[in-house]
Scaffold this motif. Structure first.
Motif, mmCIF file in Angstrom:
data_model
loop_
_atom_site.group_PDB
_atom_site.id
_atom_site.type_symbol
_atom_site.label_atom_id
_atom_site.label_comp_id
_atom_site.label_asym_id
_atom_site.label_seq_id
_atom_site.Cartn_x
_atom_site.Cartn_y
_atom_site.Cartn_z
ATOM 1 N N LEU A 113 -6.637 -3.130 0.800
ATOM 2 C CA LEU A 113 -5.387 -2.761 1.466
ATOM 3 C C LEU A 113 -5.619 -1.501 2.284
ATOM 4 C CD1 LEU A 113 -2.719 -3.354 -1.340
ATOM 5 C CD2 LEU A 113 -2.981 -4.660 0.778
ATOM 6 N N ALA A 114 -5.162 -1.524 3.515
ATOM 7 C CA ALA A 114 -5.358 -0.387 4.418
ATOM 8 C C ALA A 114 -4.037 0.320 4.652
ATOM 9 C CB ALA A 114 -5.941 -0.865 5.751
ATOM 10 N N ARG A 115 -4.089 1.632 4.597
ATOM 11 C CA ARG A 115 -2.904 2.461 4.793
ATOM 12 C C ARG A 115 -2.794 2.852 6.267
ATOM 13 N NH1 ARG A 115 -2.861 8.496 2.316
ATOM 14 N NH2 ARG A 115 -0.860 9.247 3.122
ATOM 15 N N ASP A 116 -1.604 2.754 6.820
ATOM 16 C CA ASP A 116 -1.400 3.140 8.214
ATOM 17 C C ASP A 116 -1.718 4.613 8.431
ATOM 18 O OD1 ASP A 116 -0.700 0.867 9.560
ATOM 19 O OD2 ASP A 116 1.424 1.038 9.129
ATOM 20 N N GLY A 117 -2.604 4.893 9.362
ATOM 21 C CA GLY A 117 -2.828 6.266 9.798
ATOM 22 C C GLY A 117 -3.558 7.159 8.832
ATOM 23 N N GLY A 118 -4.209 6.603 7.827
ATOM 24 C CA GLY A 118 -4.901 7.476 6.892
ATOM 25 C C GLY A 118 -5.716 6.716 5.873
ATOM 26 N N ASN A 119 -6.453 7.461 5.059
ATOM 27 C CA ASN A 119 -7.210 6.868 3.966
ATOM 28 C C ASN A 119 -6.282 6.478 2.826
ATOM 29 O OD1 ASN A 119 -10.235 7.059 4.580
ATOM 30 N ND2 ASN A 119 -9.523 9.109 5.136
ATOM 31 N N THR A 120 -6.836 5.740 1.882
ATOM 32 C CA THR A 120 -6.062 5.295 0.737
ATOM 33 C C THR A 120 -5.480 6.465 -0.063
ATOM 34 O OG1 THR A 120 -6.239 4.131 -1.383
ATOM 35 C CG2 THR A 120 -8.210 5.177 -0.575
ATOM 36 N N ASN A 121 -4.402 6.177 -0.811
ATOM 37 C CA ASN A 121 -3.792 7.190 -1.677
ATOM 38 C C ASN A 121 -4.657 7.525 -2.886
ATOM 39 O OD1 ASN A 121 -1.196 7.343 -0.249
ATOM 40 N ND2 ASN A 121 -0.798 5.302 -1.074
ATOM 41 N N ASP A 122 -5.577 6.632 -3.255
ATOM 42 C CA ASP A 122 -6.275 6.730 -4.541
ATOM 43 C C ASP A 122 -7.027 8.043 -4.717
ATOM 44 O OD1 ASP A 122 -6.438 3.561 -5.670
ATOM 45 O OD2 ASP A 122 -6.163 3.814 -3.517
ATOM 46 N N ALA A 123 -7.756 8.482 -3.688
ATOM 47 C CA ALA A 123 -8.568 9.692 -3.836
ATOM 48 C C ALA A 123 -7.700 10.892 -4.177
ATOM 49 C CB ALA A 123 -9.361 9.949 -2.560
ATOM 50 N N GLY A 124 -6.597 11.052 -3.464
ATOM 51 C CA GLY A 124 -5.713 12.182 -3.707
ATOM 52 C C GLY A 124 -5.037 12.135 -5.058
ATOM 53 N N THR A 125 -4.771 10.943 -5.565
ATOM 54 C CA THR A 125 -4.106 10.798 -6.861
ATOM 55 C C THR A 125 -4.935 11.411 -7.983
ATOM 56 O OG1 THR A 125 -2.905 8.816 -6.177
ATOM 57 C CG2 THR A 125 -3.264 9.109 -8.546
ATOM 58 N N VAL A 177 0.819 -1.210 0.000
ATOM 59 C CA VAL A 177 0.000 0.000 0.000
ATOM 60 C C VAL A 177 0.857 1.265 0.000
ATOM 61 C CG1 VAL A 177 -0.280 0.386 2.500
ATOM 62 C CG2 VAL A 177 -2.216 0.810 0.932
ATOM 63 N N SER A 178 2.168 1.122 -0.078
ATOM 64 C CA SER A 178 3.045 2.294 -0.104
ATOM 65 C C SER A 178 2.936 2.998 -1.460
ATOM 66 C CB SER A 178 4.498 1.887 0.148
ATOM 67 O OG SER A 178 5.040 1.239 -0.995
ATOM 68 N N PRO A 179 3.188 4.309 -1.522
ATOM 69 C CA PRO A 179 3.051 5.038 -2.789
ATOM 70 C C PRO A 179 3.970 4.528 -3.899
ATOM 71 C CG PRO A 179 3.140 6.565 -0.943
ATOM 72 C CD PRO A 179 3.466 5.215 -0.381
ATOM 73 N N ALA A 180 5.055 3.847 -3.551
ATOM 74 C CA ALA A 180 5.984 3.357 -4.563
ATOM 75 C C ALA A 180 5.532 2.045 -5.189
ATOM 76 C CB ALA A 180 7.371 3.170 -3.942
ATOM 77 N N SER A 181 4.481 1.421 -4.643
ATOM 78 C CA SER A 181 4.060 0.108 -5.116
ATOM 79 C C SER A 181 3.076 0.214 -6.277
ATOM 80 C CB SER A 181 3.409 -0.667 -3.969
ATOM 81 O OG SER A 181 2.835 -1.877 -4.438
ATOM 82 N N TYR A 182 3.095 -0.786 -7.124
ATOM 83 C CA TYR A 182 2.127 -0.838 -8.234
ATOM 84 C C TYR A 182 0.702 -0.990 -7.728
ATOM 85 C CZ TYR A 182 1.843 -5.963 -7.708
ATOM 86 O OH TYR A 182 1.634 -7.235 -7.235
ATOM 87 N N THR A 183 0.532 -1.398 -6.468
ATOM 88 C CA THR A 183 -0.787 -1.520 -5.857
ATOM 89 C C THR A 183 -1.098 -0.384 -4.892
ATOM 90 O OG1 THR A 183 0.261 -2.968 -4.237
ATOM 91 C CG2 THR A 183 -0.913 -4.037 -6.032
ATOM 92 N N GLY A 184 -0.250 0.654 -4.842
ATOM 93 C CA GLY A 184 -0.337 1.662 -3.801
ATOM 94 C C GLY A 184 -1.298 2.811 -4.048
ATOM 95 N N GLY A 185 -1.909 2.884 -5.226
ATOM 96 C CA GLY A 185 -2.906 3.917 -5.480
ATOM 97 C C GLY A 185 -2.369 5.292 -5.808
#
Length: 466
Positions: A272-284, A58-66
């Motif tokens: 996939l759940a991101r530590d301490g926050g919502n997913t990256n997808d919305a912001g992307t 779920v990290s921003p560097a991952s292909y699954t990270g959103g």
């Protein structure tokens, strides 16, 4: 995902893994013996090793990270989903299908890093006699699923790829390209093992049943296996595996379109759940004025039925300086808290579409009850639109392709992979890309560092990137 272990343990594991796989081909000998002797001696540290993999996914560097480095974004650029406004060179190359062997490295590297971590867990579990048997089985099932999942995306994006089943750096450093059919064979083996090893219920770290859907269960393996059978043309088994998921109504069921991407919705098979926050997808995908990244192509938006609830709930129309832009809003939570959304990786809607397509390819299963027609109508009706007018195999398959486009846009490259597997890429994408497009662009280039550093892959670049 909530940490249930000491942060120093996590830090230690992360350092060990990063040292071991900072490059896929040119690496120091991994500290495998250190991992085995230190990490897999008790339930807490063994669980921490697996949780590190989820965190990396779920990290921003991952292909699954959103993020804008994810396949949800880059795959949508490659296909016919997004118009690009960013001038970032790598994003421009994806949008123009003009990649170089230096561009798609992050997708390759993050997938192989996850494979390496999964293999490290699997090797660590061998002889780990101090672990609770149920936990040991669970961790093995999760690791095998993740290894299969990453290999699936690699083989679809790059074609024949190294099949990596060990942490042995001497083996990995000289790994040749494995034929696609052999990669799929191993994926199926791993997913079947995961089915047998994982529980039907979602479980917390301590093994108790939970409503959280952020760790894998048996039905995640089943859903992924249904997708694999679809991609390999095994229609009977694709239908059978998808049916197992669809019929498990104790966990899965229809959700209102507006609620579908909320955390732990009944639509979710795995998130996939991101530590301490919502997913990256919305912001992307978010913008409030002229987009500085990308927006949905008007042709996609305008092809929706005006009564379609997906158009109303998953697409936001924005006007700036008299120009109209369309923002994907499947995910809406751009703030860190409260946490309301997890990244959707596997979901029920895809299973209905898998079964519909598998049935459409089988004689006598196109129309009537328990048919491709009924599955497609389920997707359409919950979106607020009427039944399909398709009436034979040809028109039904075309209708299913269209519904997959409406249902799965900007989700982990579904549209890009759908066009490739159905041999529709040239017909759909070529008119949009102009002179930049060539048929060989359907596969991404193997990273240059792989070609240079792996002697077994010397002169093995994908066609069109020589």
């Amino acid at each position: 995902m909530k940490r249930l272990y000491n942060q120093s343990i996590l830090g230690f594991i992360a350092i060990v893994f990063l040292i071991s796989c900072r490059k896929f081909v040119e690496i120091d000998p991994p500290k495998t013996s250190l991992i085995k002797s230190t990490v897999f001696t008790n339930d807490v540290t063994a669980t921490a090793a697996m949780m590190d993999i989820y965190a990396q996914m779920v990290s921003p560097a991952s292909y699954t990270g959103g993020s804008n480095a994810s396949l949800s974004y880059l795959g949508a650029l490659s296909a016919d989903e997004l118009d690009l406004y960013s001038t970032t060179p790598a994003e421009v190359e994806f949008a123009n299908n003009n990649l170089t062997p230096l561009t798609s490295t992050s997708l390759w590297r993050s997938a192989y890093q996850q494979i390496f971590r999964a293999n490290a867990v699997l090797e660590g579990l061998i002889g780990a006699t101090q672990l609770t048997p149920a936990l040991k089985s669970r961790l093995e099932g999760e690791a095998k699923f993740i290894r299969a999942f990453a290999h699936f995306y690699l083989v679809n994006l790059y074609g024949d790829v190294p099949l990596v089943l060990t942490t042995d750096y001497k083996v990995n450093a000289v790994q040749p390209r494995t034929p696609e059919a052999a990669v799929y064979q191993q994926i199926i083996i791993d997913l079947k093992d995961a089915q047998n090893l994982l529980s039907e219920s979602y479980q917390a770290a301590n093994g108790t049943v939970t409503t959280e859907r952020k760790r894998l269960n048996k039905f995640a393996a089943t859903a992924m296996l249904a997708r694999i059978y679809l991609y390999t043309g095994n229609w009977i088994n694709a239908e059978s595996e998808a049916t197992k998921v669809i019929n498990y109504t104790a966990l899965y069921g229809s959700e209102p379109i507006a609620n579908m991407f909320l955390k732990n919705s009944k639509e979710a098979i795995w998130q996939l759940a991101r530590d301490g926050g919502n997913t990256n997808d919305a912001g992307t995908f978010a913008f409030s004025t002229q987009p500085n990244s990308a927006s949905l192509k008007p042709a996609l938006v305008l092809s929706f039925d005006n009564a379609d609830l997906r158009k109303a709930n998953w697409i936001l129309t924005r006007t700036f300086n008299s120009s109209t832009y369309y923002q994907p809003v499947k995910y809406k939570a751009t703030a860190l808290s409260p946490i309301t959304e997890y990244s959707m990786i596997l979901r029920l809607g895809e299973q209905y579409l898998i079964r519909a397509e598998a049935r459409a390819h089988q004689p006598g299963k196109v129309m009537s009850a328990n048919s491709a027609e009924s599955d497609l109508n389920f997707i359409r009706n919950r979106a607020g639109i009427g039944n399909t007018s398709a009436s034979n195999e040809t028109t039904m398959l075309a209708a299913i392709e269209q519904e997959r486009r409406f249902e799965l846009f900007t989700e982990l490259g579904h549209r890009w992979l759908d066009l490739k597997r159905t041999n529709r890429t040239n017909a759909v994408v070529a008119p949009l890309k102009g002179t930049n497009w060539q048929s060989t662009d359907q596969l991404y280039p193997v990273p240059q560092e792989q070609i240079q550093n792996d002697p077994a892959m010397a002169n093995q670049q994908n066609p069109g990137y020589q």
